[in-house]
Design a protein around this motif. Sequence first.
Motif, PDB file in Angstrom:
ATOM      1  N   THR A 100       0.648  -1.285  -0.246  1.00 30.76           N
ATOM      2  CA  THR A 100      -0.424   0.153   0.404  1.00 30.76           C
ATOM      3  C   THR A 100       1.186   1.397  -0.265  1.00 30.76           C
ATOM      4  N   VAL A 101       2.052   1.175   0.176  1.00 30.72           N
ATOM      5  CA  VAL A 101       3.282   2.046   0.069  1.00 30.72           C
ATOM      6  C   VAL A 101       3.912   1.818  -1.260  1.00 30.72           C
ATOM      7  N   PRO A 102       4.415   2.920  -1.824  1.00 34.21           N
ATOM      8  CA  PRO A 102       5.200   3.007  -2.551  1.00 34.21           C
ATOM      9  C   PRO A 102       6.885   1.638  -3.013  1.00 34.21           C
ATOM     10  N   TYR A 103       6.283   1.085  -3.626  1.00 30.01           N
ATOM     11  CA  TYR A 103       7.423   0.007  -3.459  1.00 30.01           C
ATOM     12  C   TYR A 103       8.798  -0.121  -3.657  1.00 30.01           C
ATOM     13  N   LYS A 104       9.238   1.526  -4.099  1.00 30.65           N
ATOM     14  CA  LYS A 104      10.517   1.690  -4.624  1.00 30.65           C
ATOM     15  C   LYS A 104      11.036   2.968  -3.864  1.00 30.65           C
ATOM     16  N   LEU A 105       9.940   2.977  -2.778  1.00 28.79           N
ATOM     17  CA  LEU A 105      10.685   3.766  -1.717  1.00 28.79           C
ATOM     18  C   LEU A 105      10.693   2.922  -0.796  1.00 28.79           C
ATOM     19  N   PHE A 106       9.357   1.725  -0.323  1.00 26.59           N
ATOM     20  CA  PHE A 106       9.851   0.973   0.520  1.00 26.59           C
ATOM     21  C   PHE A 106      11.590   0.500   0.934  1.00 26.59           C
ATOM     22  N   LYS A 107      11.310   0.026  -0.758  1.00 28.88           N
ATOM     23  CA  LYS A 107      12.926  -0.519  -0.780  1.00 28.88           C
ATOM     24  C   LYS A 107      14.542   0.194  -0.661  1.00 28.88           C
ATOM     25  N   ALA A 108      13.625   1.495  -0.736  1.00 26.72           N
ATOM     26  CA  ALA A 108      15.472   2.904  -0.627  1.00 26.72           C
ATOM     27  C   ALA A 108      15.105   2.663   0.986  1.00 26.72           C
ATOM     28  N   LEU A 109      13.913   2.692   1.584  1.00 31.28           N
ATOM     29  CA  LEU A 109      14.118   2.999   3.118  1.00 31.28           C
ATOM     30  C   LEU A 109      14.822   1.872   3.820  1.00 31.28           C
ATOM     31  N   VAL A 110      15.086   0.315   3.231  1.00 31.82           N
ATOM     32  CA  VAL A 110      15.458  -1.162   3.937  1.00 31.82           C
ATOM     33  C   VAL A 110      17.151  -0.391   3.182  1.00 31.82           C
ATOM     34  N   LYS A 111      17.493   0.297   2.941  1.00 32.87           N
ATOM     35  CA  LYS A 111      18.568   0.358   2.528  1.00 32.87           C
ATOM     36  C   LYS A 111      19.147   1.825   3.417  1.00 32.87           C
ATOM     37  N   ALA A 112      18.353   2.852   3.471  1.00 29.75           N
ATOM     38  CA  ALA A 112      18.714   3.662   3.451  1.00 29.75           C
ATOM     39  C   ALA A 112      18.586   4.493   5.331  1.00 29.75           C
ATOM     40  N   GLU A 113      19.754   5.422   5.993  1.00 28.66           N
ATOM     41  CA  GLU A 113      19.504   5.219   6.796  1.00 28.66           C
ATOM     42  C   GLU A 113      17.985   6.226   7.279  1.00 28.66           C
ATOM     43  N   ASP A 114      17.523   6.654   6.616  1.00 28.07           N
ATOM     44  CA  ASP A 114      16.259   6.992   7.145  1.00 28.07           C
ATOM     45  C   ASP A 114      15.441   7.805   6.007  1.00 28.07           C
ATOM     46  N   PHE A 115      13.802   8.328   6.350  1.00 30.25           N
ATOM     47  CA  PHE A 115      13.205   8.492   5.339  1.00 30.25           C
ATOM     48  C   PHE A 115      13.950   9.517   3.903  1.00 30.25           C
ATOM     49  N   LYS A 116      14.550  10.677   4.753  1.00 24.24           N
ATOM     50  CA  LYS A 116      14.864  11.452   3.870  1.00 24.24           C
ATOM     51  C   LYS A 116      15.302  11.502   3.301  1.00 24.24           C
ATOM     52  N   SER A 117      16.924  10.077   3.340  1.00 23.59           N
ATOM     53  CA  SER A 117      17.589  10.039   2.714  1.00 23.59           C
ATOM     54  C   SER A 117      16.900   9.062   1.381  1.00 23.59           C
ATOM     55  N   ALA A 118      15.673   8.354   1.757  1.00 21.65           N
ATOM     56  CA  ALA A 118      15.583   7.177   1.375  1.00 21.65           C
ATOM     57  C   ALA A 118      14.710   7.829  -0.276  1.00 21.65           C
ATOM     58  N   CYS A 119      13.806   8.992   0.165  1.00 17.97           N
ATOM     59  CA  CYS A 119      13.378   9.348  -0.395  1.00 17.97           C
ATOM     60  C   CYS A 119      14.315  10.405  -1.569  1.00 17.97           C
ATOM     61  N   LYS A 120      14.727  10.621  -1.814  1.00 15.58           N
ATOM     62  CA  LYS A 120      16.338  11.424  -1.946  1.00 15.58           C
ATOM     63  C   LYS A 120      17.260  10.222  -3.429  1.00 15.58           C
ATOM     64  N   ASP A 121      17.215   9.158  -2.352  1.00 10.19           N
ATOM     65  CA  ASP A 121      17.595   7.570  -3.411  1.00 10.19           C
ATOM     66  C   ASP A 121      16.765   7.248  -4.035  1.00 10.19           C
ATOM     67  N   ALA A 122      15.679   7.432  -3.732  1.00 11.31           N
ATOM     68  CA  ALA A 122      14.338   7.076  -5.121  1.00 11.31           C
ATOM     69  C   ALA A 122      13.380   7.905  -5.563  1.00 11.31           C
ATOM     70  N   GLY A 123      13.894   9.293  -5.801  1.00 12.97           N
ATOM     71  CA  GLY A 123      13.834  10.292  -6.196  1.00 12.97           C
ATOM     72  C   GLY A 123      12.056  11.401  -6.039  1.00 12.97           C
TER      73      GLY A 123
END
Length: 164
Positions: A100-123
Amino acid sequence: MQLFPIHLYVLLHLKKANVDYAKMIAKMTELDLELVKTALEDLMKAGLIERDQGSALKRSKAKFKKAFEVHKHHTYYKLSREGELLVRRIDKRWLKENLTVPYKLFKALVKAEDFKSACKDAGFDESEFFDEFLLHRLITPNGKKTKFFKMLTAMLSDRLIDLR
């Protein structure tokens, strides 16, 4: 029925544990007991889980129990046949289609340190999905990953779903 991350976690947890009760799931994930109870009720209504009958449990059935046999003091739940079949289908493709949440962002959050960097990595724009990730208890109000998120991704990794 739309499966939220809490529903997905409960199904995976029950697959691994065989049987368990709401208070223990809430304690392990550090989620609100009421949230877990609501998720269990939703899954029961959908026919994906059912109450476990009987007055005692052997450790061979309740895999997370330490004692050889325990008497039930709570309402225990287990996967129904439909729940078993659904859990078997969960793979990367299923997650992409049903999370129910964007898979690409969910996956980026696994690798990232926090939500802000996950968003940056996933665009993604940080403000676009912050409230949704917060609502599903995947992040804290300051954008850090929750224990629940870490446990959910660990359960998915146990199923050989590569999130990295």
